[in-house]
Design an enzyme around this catalytic site. Structure first.
Site, PDB file in Angstrom:
ATOM      1  N   GLU A 293      -5.219  -8.570   1.218  1.00 35.53           N
ATOM      2  CA  GLU A 293      -5.797  -8.200   2.515  1.00 35.53           C
ATOM      3  C   GLU A 293      -7.278  -7.907   2.366  1.00 35.53           C
ATOM      4  O   GLU A 293      -7.692  -7.236   1.421  1.00 35.53           O
ATOM      5  CB  GLU A 293      -5.171  -6.904   3.081  1.00 35.53           C
TER       6      GLU A 293
ATOM      7  N   GLU B 208       0.796  -1.236   0.000  1.00 37.33           N
ATOM      8  CA  GLU B 208       0.000   0.000   0.000  1.00 37.33           C
ATOM      9  C   GLU B 208       0.827   1.284   0.000  1.00 37.33           C
ATOM     10  O   GLU B 208       0.758   2.072   0.952  1.00 37.33           O
ATOM     11  CB  GLU B 208      -0.948   0.040   1.207  1.00 37.33           C
TER      12      GLU B 208
END
Ligand code: FCB
Length: 465
Positions: A373, A171
């Site tokens: 995720e 991320e």
């Protein structure tokens, strides 16, 4: 509610079900084995940065309890474990030779995983910049990209024979937005659009790391993880659409387009000045950033709704950010959806939409995809009989895994990693957001599997392999 065997019947034979965690959030033992300081240790020590004043010092004490945690994974029956290798454990100063005690910890962890038949998936950079590199500018400095590639080479030499999948970055969006633009995460800078310099440097770090891993001949596959949030305008009208587009660029496209297509997206006239840092980059860098990948990791939590006008409240999904008040748009509510404990809207249909967005945007340039995720926090409690009944998490996971499978006609979807195995240290939210399949008592560190753990265990044991 989707029954475990009904979901199991939908999962392709080779589909990976895993759990994901990250070093800073679980390991503790921050001064043991010669580990150096990370930017998160420094940030957490500053008053007012972490909602409950906690730090990475102990968290789940996984550094000492990894055997118990791998045993839990084995009991759960997951196929894979995504963990991160703490950069300051391997290179306490962010450069130079590998710290052998740091290497030894991950050697022990890998032995344990392989013995349990769990496939190791390693993230190189899950936000823990070594403090000396942070002092030199962190991701605002181009040199950090080369430092990450050096770390990648050391990790490849040490673990390249055993890791099945490598994820260069986790991320980068969150690092740029929360860490450098809005001041919610380490290092706590509020640079707004000037933070975009960190986008290019992180992407360069990704490209150089892919090269370093491959040059060392790692046996595993190589990819990257971006978080995707589908962006919609709160209302009709030109300006709402324009700002939604800008946010989609800022949150999604400026990371995914260079990696998958080898170019930055076109920037709207409205924000050409703001995107200057990305318009004036060296084209030779793009060749480094745009490496063929074996897989693509996508994290999904929630969609984003954008509305014109400065915010009345400076809130973001990850905390309050005063810097938000200087923007001409704000993040609008999702009143139609139920919320997680964090207040994040629960909407599995936008996970399907995310995957379809990817198929539409990147088509044949998109390698096989893993949801690296997905999960939710709730205020879980241990009842008088020692049980933790987290029915909301069971529905969340069942609905999201099913929603991901709904897009598998368009995307080559290979797996889903639940965030997360253990309740852990949720960055600026400290220990206040429980995302785990396993409850952790943060005083005694006792682990108690929740009903979601039992549910996922049944999904896995019902699968035909
Ligand atoms: C993601 C992070 C992960 C965790 C979850 C809840 O953005 O990658 O470390 O904090 O959110």
């Amino acid at each position: 509610m989707i029954e475990p065997d009904a979901l199991a019947a939908r999962l392709p034979r080779d589909f990976t079900i895993g759990v994901a965690m990250a070093a800073t959030q679980i390991e503790g033992a921050v001064t043991e084995g010669g580990r150096g300081r990370s930017t998160w240790d420094t940030f957490a020590a500053q008053p007012g940065r972490i909602i409950d004043g906690t730090t990475p010092e102990i968290t789940d004490d996984h550094f000492h309890r990894y055997r118990e945690d791998v045993a839990l994974m084995r009991e759960l029956g997951v196929d894979a474990y995504r963990f991160s290798i703490a950069w300051p454990r391997i290179q306490p100063e962010g450069r130079g030779a590998a710290n052998s005690a740091g290497i030894a910890f991950y050697d022990r962890l890998l032995d344990e995983l392989l013995e349990a038949g769990i496939s190791p998936v390693a993230t190189l950079f899950h936000w823990d910049v070594p403090e000396p590199l942070q002092r030199a500018g962190g991701w605002m400095t181009r040199d950090t990209a080369s430092r990450l590639a050096d770390f990648a080479a050391l990790a490849a030499d040490a673990f390249g024979d055993r890791i099945d999948k490598w994820i260069t970055l986790n991320e980068p969006t969150t690092v740029t937005l929360n860490g450098y633009a809005l001041g919610i995460h380490a290092p706590g800078e509020s640079l707004l659009f000037d933070a975009l310099t960190t986008v290019h440097n992180q992407l360069l770090g990704h490209g150089l790391s892919v090269q370093a891993l491959r040059a060392r001949g790692v046996k595993g596959q190589v990819g990257v993880t971006n978080v995707h949030s589908p962006v919609v305008a709160a209302q009709r009208g030109f300006m709402n659409a324009q700002f939604a587009k800008v946010f989609d660029l800022v949150h999604n496209r400026i990371y995914a387009d260079p990696v998958l297509l080898g170019r930055y997206p076109r920037f709207p006239l409205l924000a050409r000045k703001e995107f200057r840092a990305l318009r004036e980059t060296d084209p030779a860098d793009m060749a480094i950033i745009h490496q063929p990948l074996d897989f693509y990791g996508l994290n999904y939590y929630m969609p984003t709704r954008i509305a014109v006008g400065a915010p009345t409240e400076a809130s973001t999904p990850d905390g309050d950010a005063e810097a938000m008040r200087d923007l001409p748009f704000h993040l609008a509510e999702w009143p139609e959806y139920p919320k997680t404990g964090f207040g994040w809207p629960i909407s599995p249909e936008y996970l399907t939409a995310s995957l379809r967005d990817y198929a539409a945007r990147y088509g044949g340039s998109l390698p096989p995809v893993y949801i690296t995720e997905g999960g939710a926090s709730f205020a879980d409690v241990v009842d008088s009989e020692g049980r933790v009944d987290d029915a909301s998490r069971v529905s969340y996971l069942a609905d999201h895994i099913a929603a991901a499978l709904d897009a598998s006609d368009e995307v080559d979807l290979r797996g889903y990693f639940v965030w997360t195995l253990l309740d852990n240290w949720e960055w600026a939210a400290g220990l206040t957001q429980r995302f785990g399949l396993v409850h952790v008592d943060f005083d005694s560190l006792v682990r108690t599997p929740k009903s979601s753990f039992r549910w996922l265990q049944r999904v896995q044991s019902s699968r035909k392999r």
